[in-house]
Design a protein around this motif. Structure first.
Motif, PDB file in Angstrom:
ATOM      1  N   LYS A  22      18.582  16.907 -48.367  1.00  0.00           N
ATOM      2  CA  LYS A  22      17.502  17.836 -48.037  1.00  0.00           C
ATOM      3  C   LYS A  22      17.377  18.877 -49.145  1.00  0.00           C
ATOM      4  CE  LYS A  22      18.147  21.350 -45.415  1.00  0.00           C
ATOM      5  NZ  LYS A  22      18.491  22.258 -44.294  1.00  0.00           N
ATOM      6  N   ILE A  23      16.166  19.000 -49.681  1.00  0.00           N
ATOM      7  CA  ILE A  23      15.880  19.981 -50.718  1.00  0.00           C
ATOM      8  C   ILE A  23      14.864  20.977 -50.172  1.00  0.00           C
ATOM      9  CG2 ILE A  23      14.982  20.365 -53.044  1.00  0.00           C
ATOM     10  CD1 ILE A  23      17.640  18.830 -52.971  1.00  0.00           C
ATOM     11  N   GLY A  24      15.186  22.264 -50.238  1.00  0.00           N
ATOM     12  CA  GLY A  24      14.269  23.300 -49.783  1.00  0.00           C
ATOM     13  C   GLY A  24      13.317  23.707 -50.899  1.00  0.00           C
ATOM     14  N   TYR A  25      12.059  23.926 -50.521  1.00  0.00           N
ATOM     15  CA  TYR A  25      11.094  24.412 -51.510  1.00  0.00           C
ATOM     16  C   TYR A  25       9.986  25.170 -50.802  1.00  0.00           C
ATOM     17  CZ  TYR A  25       7.625  20.770 -50.322  1.00  0.00           C
ATOM     18  OH  TYR A  25       6.714  19.980 -49.679  1.00  0.00           O
ATOM     19  N   THR A  26       9.145  25.823 -51.574  1.00  0.00           N
ATOM     20  CA  THR A  26       7.978  26.500 -51.027  1.00  0.00           C
ATOM     21  C   THR A  26       6.836  26.333 -52.009  1.00  0.00           C
ATOM     22  OG1 THR A  26       7.203  28.544 -49.975  1.00  0.00           O
ATOM     23  CG2 THR A  26       8.355  28.791 -52.066  1.00  0.00           C
ATOM     24  N   ASP A  65      14.844  25.183 -54.236  1.00  0.00           N
ATOM     25  CA  ASP A  65      16.288  25.424 -54.152  1.00  0.00           C
ATOM     26  C   ASP A  65      16.994  24.211 -54.757  1.00  0.00           C
ATOM     27  OD1 ASP A  65      16.206  27.899 -52.909  1.00  0.00           O
ATOM     28  OD2 ASP A  65      16.433  27.102 -50.885  1.00  0.00           O
ATOM     29  N   LEU A  66      17.660  24.402 -55.876  1.00  0.00           N
ATOM     30  CA  LEU A  66      18.373  23.293 -56.495  1.00  0.00           C
ATOM     31  C   LEU A  66      19.433  22.745 -55.548  1.00  0.00           C
ATOM     32  CD1 LEU A  66      18.921  24.746 -60.081  1.00  0.00           C
ATOM     33  CD2 LEU A  66      17.208  23.050 -59.368  1.00  0.00           C
ATOM     34  N   LEU A  67      19.714  21.459 -55.666  1.00  0.00           N
ATOM     35  CA  LEU A  67      20.781  20.853 -54.869  1.00  0.00           C
ATOM     36  C   LEU A  67      22.065  21.670 -55.050  1.00  0.00           C
ATOM     37  CD1 LEU A  67      21.374  18.286 -53.112  1.00  0.00           C
ATOM     38  CD2 LEU A  67      22.334  17.280 -55.208  1.00  0.00           C
ATOM     39  N   SER A  72      19.098  24.131 -49.658  1.00  0.00           N
ATOM     40  CA  SER A  72      19.281  22.706 -49.962  1.00  0.00           C
ATOM     41  C   SER A  72      20.683  22.251 -49.576  1.00  0.00           C
ATOM     42  CB  SER A  72      19.031  22.441 -51.449  1.00  0.00           C
ATOM     43  OG  SER A  72      17.672  22.615 -51.767  1.00  0.00           O
ATOM     44  N   ASP A  73      20.821  20.936 -49.403  1.00  0.00           N
ATOM     45  CA  ASP A  73      22.130  20.382 -49.060  1.00  0.00           C
ATOM     46  C   ASP A  73      23.152  20.671 -50.155  1.00  0.00           C
ATOM     47  OD1 ASP A  73      21.328  19.407 -46.624  1.00  0.00           O
ATOM     48  OD2 ASP A  73      21.021  17.343 -47.314  1.00  0.00           O
TER      49      ASP A  73
END
Length: 295
Positions: A22-26, A65-67, A72-73
């Motif tokens: 899972k990678i977080g972004y906006t 958000d980088l891994l 991010s995971d």
């Protein structure tokens, strides 16, 4: 405690699956795409003073958000600059698919430079903010006594017992605040919000392993190795009071600019390692004006 959602305000927090992680972004705004890449220990929220301003100026602003960081995971991998380079390239393929400007701070700056050097077809330009020279120090960059100290420190980090002790000490809020006080010239910018932004992801499962992997990882390519391959315009912003990546690190870019290459170097007086957060009133206009220049 300030929650991450409060920190990033009105930003939509989205997730993307990358290789099962899972990678977080906006994303905010419309127009020319910008991709914002944070530095070590930071996350999307570190751009909270920049994303709305850049979006309002007519750009589609992505931040990731980088891994291993932020939302991010945090899997137990061997983290390298090349892993993140692949992540950013794949993110572009999945979400953007037109030439973008990559904007990075510290390690994020070096990663942005890698992307535009190695994947020129996806890059319209790059903004490097206090760009790191590597993910970690190269042995030859350290004097012999410090080289021995760092070797011993790395062995302690890898230990299951001492590594956990060191990590728990480093991630304490008081220690985070003291570290920020060293690298922010304007101490009023070191707020509870900022401390929480860095502290919260350190509580996630796997955060310690990520910390150890990154601090013991190979440094990756140097800017000197990458710059000959860069064809797109560069804006280099540098907080002059940065003790981590001192202003003399900007010389290689100044020398390139003197040869007529499309490189602009903009020092920021009385700012440290993260001028985009410490002095957004100076950094945001520099970025917007430069973007208008390069079209």
């Amino acid at each position: 405690m300030i929650t991450e959602q409060q920190v990033i305000g009105v930003f939509d927090k989205l997730t993307w699956d990358w290789k099962g992680y899972k990678i977080g972004y906006t994303v905010m705004g419309t127009g020319q795409p910008l991709v914002l890449i944070h530095g070590f220990g930071a996350s999307i929220g570190h751009w909270r003073k920049n994303i709305p301003v850049l979006a309002a100026a007519g750009y589609q602003v992505f931040a990731i958000d980088l891994l291993g960081f932020g939302s991010s995971d945090k899997p137990p991998l061997n983290y390298t600059m090349e892993v993140w380079e692949e992540l950013v390239k794949d993110f572009w393929t999945a979400h953007i698919q037109q030439q973008a400007v990559f904007v990075g701070n510290s390690i994020g700056g070096l990663l942005s430079l890698m992307v535009v050097a190695n994947h020129p077809e996806i890059a319209a330009g790059a903004v490097l903010i206090n760009c790191a020279g590597g993910l970690s120090h190269r042995p030859h960059e350290l004097n012999p006594p410090l080289r021995l100290v760092m070797g011993a420190f790395n062995r302690l980090l890898r230990s299951k017992i001492t590594g956990k002790v060191l990590f728990n000490r480093v991630r304490q809020k008081g220690q985070i605040r003291r570290s920020l006080m060293q690298v922010y010239r304007d101490r009023t910018a070191v707020t509870d919000e900022l401390v929480d932004l860095l502290y919260q992801p350190s509580c996630d499962a796997g955060a310690q392993q990520v910390f150890v992997s990154i601090l013991t990882a190979p440094p990756g390519p140097t800017p000197a190795q990458l710059l000959p391959k860069v064809k797109c315009p560069l804006l280099v912003i540098w907080g002059e009071a940065d003790p981590w990546t001192p202003i003399n690190g900007a010389k290689i870019y100044q020398d390139l600019s003197a040869t007529g290459q499309p490189v602009q170097v903009k020092p920021i007086a009385n700012a440290g390692h993260c001028p985009h957060d410490e002095a957004p009133d100076k950094v945001n206009p520099l970025i917007i004006d430069w973007l208008a220049e390069i079209g």
